[in-house]
Design a protein around this motif. Structure first.
Motif, PDB file in Angstrom:
ATOM      1  N   TYR A 291       0.812  -1.223   0.000  1.00 56.94           N
ATOM      2  CA  TYR A 291       0.000   0.000   0.000  1.00 56.94           C
ATOM      3  C   TYR A 291       0.841   1.267   0.000  1.00 56.94           C
ATOM      4  N   ASN A 292       2.158   1.137   0.286  1.00 55.65           N
ATOM      5  CA  ASN A 292       3.033   2.305   0.179  1.00 55.65           C
ATOM      6  C   ASN A 292       3.553   2.503  -1.243  1.00 55.65           C
TER       7      ASN A 292
ATOM      8  N   HIS B  23       5.561   0.362  -2.877  1.00 58.38           N
ATOM      9  CA  HIS B  23       6.899  -0.205  -3.038  1.00 58.38           C
ATOM     10  C   HIS B  23       6.877  -1.717  -2.782  1.00 58.38           C
TER      11      HIS B  23
ATOM     12  N   GLU C 213       7.654  -6.282   2.126  1.00 58.31           N
ATOM     13  CA  GLU C 213       8.772  -6.972   2.792  1.00 58.31           C
ATOM     14  C   GLU C 213       8.809  -8.478   2.526  1.00 58.31           C
TER      15      GLU C 213
ATOM     16  N   GLU D 238      13.826   1.384  -0.377  1.00 59.52           N
ATOM     17  CA  GLU D 238      12.578   1.034  -1.032  1.00 59.52           C
ATOM     18  C   GLU D 238      12.847   0.662  -2.486  1.00 59.52           C
TER      19      GLU D 238
END
Lengths: 144, 144
Positions: free
Chosen positions: A18-19, A21, A24, A68
């Protein structure tokens, strides 16, 4: 000095969070592909696993997320072996985009035969040691 | 002693690897869902992120893969905070199937405001500290 092993892939849209990028878990997925690539290079491929009942199990992983990563980025993962002792393999992956180091992963894996830990066959151990290189300064450390 | 925060999910078929078990990246994906759950509980939800431009970035993760996990397993992740200091959050997730601990993850995350590290707001820090519990013995260690 050992050989450098490299693996290449491209960031897929479904790996983006949602960012906007690389998420993880998908750094770890790509590092897993690089581990598969190492296994193929040293003779622990699908056929070896089927014929021998042996495989490689990841026991611990230490990931450092350094930068990122944008959608569709071209990723290069370089892999180096730290040590091969009996049934234990220690190794590291480093992920770059262009010249920028974006993540590292240090791993401890066990060679297993029919789900029990077993020493690496000599020929596999010898091929793994082709990729042995000096220990990176981030290896062996706790989270800091 | 702080509260225990728990998150539940079920292993999806697309998370299974060629060995027939939960693949290493998808332990990390589930731990990421548990981190999202923690963020919601302390007020760092989607609206907070949109309103403030603040978010939480994972910097380092140390995963221990302790047991294989079968398809369709019911997973419980318990989350505990180790420390909240300025802009740094240290916390741990523990994943269980029934009574069996199958994986742990220790994390270091940074609070960021418009992509630059920034101290946690006091109210968020106070809510995070509700989940603060004694440091597990595996935390702070290198791969061993």
């Amino acid at each position: 000095m050992g050989e450098v092993l490299t693996y290449h892939t491209t960031v897929r849209d479904e790996w983006i969070d949602y960012n906007g990028h690389l998420s993880e878990a998908f750094y770890v997925l790509v590092f897993g592909f690089a581990t598969d690539h190492l296994m193929e290079k040293v003779g622990m491929d699908e056929r070896y696993r089927a014929d021998t009942g042996c495989s490689l199990y990841t026991v611990e992983a230490h990931v450092r997320y350094l930068r990122e990563v944008a959608p569709r980025s071209e990723l290069t993962v370089t892999t180096q072996v730290i040590s091969v002792v009996d049934k234990k393999l220690r190794f590291c992956h480093e992920m770059t985009v262009g010249d920028t180091l974006v993540a590292t992963e240090e791993l401890l894996a066990l060679h297993v035969a029919n789900a029990r830990a077993a020493p690496f066959p000599d020929d596999v151990a010898a091929r793994l040691r082709r990729y042995q290189r000096p220990v990176p300064d981030y290896a062996g450390r706790g989270i800091g």
